[in-house]
Design a protein around this motif. Structure first.
Motif, PDB file in Angstrom:
ATOM      1  N   VAL A 149       0.743  -1.090   0.051  1.00 23.64           N
ATOM      2  CA  VAL A 149       0.087   0.010   0.064  1.00 23.64           C
ATOM      3  C   VAL A 149       0.820   1.283   0.073  1.00 23.64           C
ATOM      4  N   LEU A 150       1.838   1.223   0.960  1.00 25.35           N
ATOM      5  CA  LEU A 150       2.540   2.511   0.955  1.00 25.35           C
ATOM      6  C   LEU A 150       4.037   2.319   1.638  1.00 25.35           C
ATOM      7  N   GLY A 151       4.917   2.798   0.956  1.00 23.52           N
ATOM      8  CA  GLY A 151       6.502   2.622   1.669  1.00 23.52           C
ATOM      9  C   GLY A 151       7.167   3.760   1.378  1.00 23.52           C
ATOM     10  N   PHE A 152       8.370   4.108   2.313  1.00 21.89           N
ATOM     11  CA  PHE A 152       8.834   5.251   2.278  1.00 21.89           C
ATOM     12  C   PHE A 152      10.345   4.900   2.981  1.00 21.89           C
ATOM     13  N   GLN A 153      11.483   5.565   2.383  1.00 19.28           N
ATOM     14  CA  GLN A 153      12.629   5.565   3.032  1.00 19.28           C
ATOM     15  C   GLN A 153      13.485   6.464   2.272  1.00 19.28           C
ATOM     16  N   LEU A 175      26.180   1.977   4.674  1.00 15.72           N
ATOM     17  CA  LEU A 175      26.753   2.745   3.582  1.00 15.72           C
ATOM     18  C   LEU A 175      27.140   3.924   3.516  1.00 15.72           C
ATOM     19  N   ILE A 176      27.972   4.706   2.725  1.00 18.15           N
ATOM     20  CA  ILE A 176      27.988   5.993   2.334  1.00 18.15           C
ATOM     21  C   ILE A 176      27.404   6.292   1.094  1.00 18.15           C
ATOM     22  N   GLY A 177      26.324   7.145   1.006  1.00 12.99           N
ATOM     23  CA  GLY A 177      25.675   7.410  -0.265  1.00 12.99           C
ATOM     24  C   GLY A 177      24.349   8.114   0.165  1.00 12.99           C
ATOM     25  N   SER A 178      23.383   7.712  -0.754  1.00 10.48           N
ATOM     26  CA  SER A 178      21.996   8.289  -0.728  1.00 10.48           C
ATOM     27  C   SER A 178      21.193   7.357  -1.171  1.00 10.48           C
ATOM     28  N   VAL A 179      20.028   6.994  -0.623  1.00 10.45           N
ATOM     29  CA  VAL A 179      18.937   6.028  -1.111  1.00 10.45           C
ATOM     30  C   VAL A 179      17.668   6.819  -0.565  1.00 10.45           C
ATOM     31  N   PHE A 180      16.818   6.638  -1.477  1.00 13.00           N
ATOM     32  CA  PHE A 180      15.183   7.383  -1.180  1.00 13.00           C
ATOM     33  C   PHE A 180      14.476   6.138  -2.280  1.00 13.00           C
ATOM     34  N   ASN A 181      13.322   6.086  -1.456  1.00 18.43           N
ATOM     35  CA  ASN A 181      12.255   5.123  -2.017  1.00 18.43           C
ATOM     36  C   ASN A 181      10.871   5.409  -1.768  1.00 18.43           C
ATOM     37  N   PHE A 182       9.993   5.447  -2.453  1.00 21.88           N
ATOM     38  CA  PHE A 182       8.727   5.897  -2.311  1.00 21.88           C
ATOM     39  C   PHE A 182       7.667   5.202  -3.072  1.00 21.88           C
ATOM     40  N   SER A 183       6.753   4.530  -2.361  1.00 22.91           N
ATOM     41  CA  SER A 183       5.978   3.525  -3.119  1.00 22.91           C
ATOM     42  C   SER A 183       4.337   3.835  -2.618  1.00 22.91           C
ATOM     43  N   PHE A 184       3.413   3.823  -3.639  1.00 24.97           N
ATOM     44  CA  PHE A 184       2.041   3.937  -3.199  1.00 24.97           C
ATOM     45  C   PHE A 184       1.072   3.018  -4.123  1.00 24.97           C
ATOM     46  N   PHE A 185       0.434   2.117  -3.584  1.00 28.76           N
ATOM     47  CA  PHE A 185      -0.217   0.832  -4.044  1.00 28.76           C
ATOM     48  C   PHE A 185       0.454   0.360  -5.086  1.00 28.76           C
ATOM     49  N   GLN A 186       1.679  -0.173  -4.832  1.00 30.92           N
ATOM     50  CA  GLN A 186       2.464  -1.178  -5.741  1.00 30.92           C
ATOM     51  C   GLN A 186       2.158  -2.494  -5.057  1.00 30.92           C
TER      52      GLN A 186
END
Length: 224
Positions: A149-153, A175-186
């Motif tokens: 339904v929903l995801g965030f990082q 880790l060193i870096g950058s990660v972003f995630n967002f999901s909606f109804f996947q």
């Protein structure tokens, strides 16, 4: 007879313009007294609001003693990670399709930009306001949550993530870096829940520093 006390200032001004003060001197005098009282109350209220704002600004501009290595770590890791995140977003913008994808990427772009701004402010001067702003940015990096339904990082700079996934079980990544995630109804998205351990540590540290600064301020106020 009109109850002047129930009227607004604009209404009272209009009544003052319309009233025949020669024919009704007592009523005119009472009207002027009510107007004067309301104007005085309005000025006092404005003064209290201004004083409250000045007090708040003064508190936020208060310089806090902070370990310089911590300042360097927070500023450099945040700015470096944010630039990497912005670079990734810009590089993938042409691959996006649909307005929703653009909204998500622009939102994270704004988050990264905010991270750079608050990190620069902290590097320039370790004020209460700068620390509060950095606290909010690191708070956003604490949760890891994914579901159909929903995801965030959001993991930025240096991070140590631990999570439990419905597919892979317990996982840990530093880790060193950058990660972003967002999901909606996947609906194909597996369940996962976890935290950024480093972000938790930073949040607790900043919170303790702010609490210490607040106690010092209270003690100074009591002595004064």
């Amino acid at each position: 007879m009109i109850d002047y006390g129930e009227c607004s200032l604009d209404e009272l001004y209009q009544v003052k313009m319309d009233i025949d003060k020669a024919a009704f001197p007592d009523r005119y005098q009472a009207l002027c007294q009510v107007i004067q009282a309301k104007e005085s109350a309005l000025k006092d209220s404005s003064h209290d609001v201004a004083a409250s704002r000045e007090e708040c600004d003064s508190e936020n501009n208060e310089v806090v003693e902070l370990n310089q290595w911590m300042v360097r770590f927070l500023s450099v890791s945040t700015i470096g990670g944010a630039f990497l995140g912005i670079t990734n977003i810009v590089a993938n913008l042409t691959n996006l399709s649909g307005a929703f994808g653009y909204i998500i990427y622009i939102t994270f772009l704004m988050l990264y930009a905010a991270g750079i701004i608050v990190a620069v402010k902290l590097f320039e001067k370790t004020t209460v306001g700068a620390l509060k702003a950095n606290l909010l940015f690191w708070l956003a990096q604490v949760p890891i949550f994914m579901s159909p339904v929903l995801g965030f990082q959001l993991s930025n700079g240096v991070f140590m993530n631990i999570w439990i996934s419905s597919v892979d079980g317990v996982q840990f990544v530093a880790l060193i870096g950058s990660v972003f995630n967002f999901s909606f109804f996947q609906l194909e998205q597996p369940w996962a829940i976890g935290v950024n351990l480093l972000a938790i540590g930073v949040v607790l540290y900043i919170h303790m520093v702010l609490q210490s600064a607040a106690k010092k301020g209270e003690n100074v106020g009591m002595k004064g």
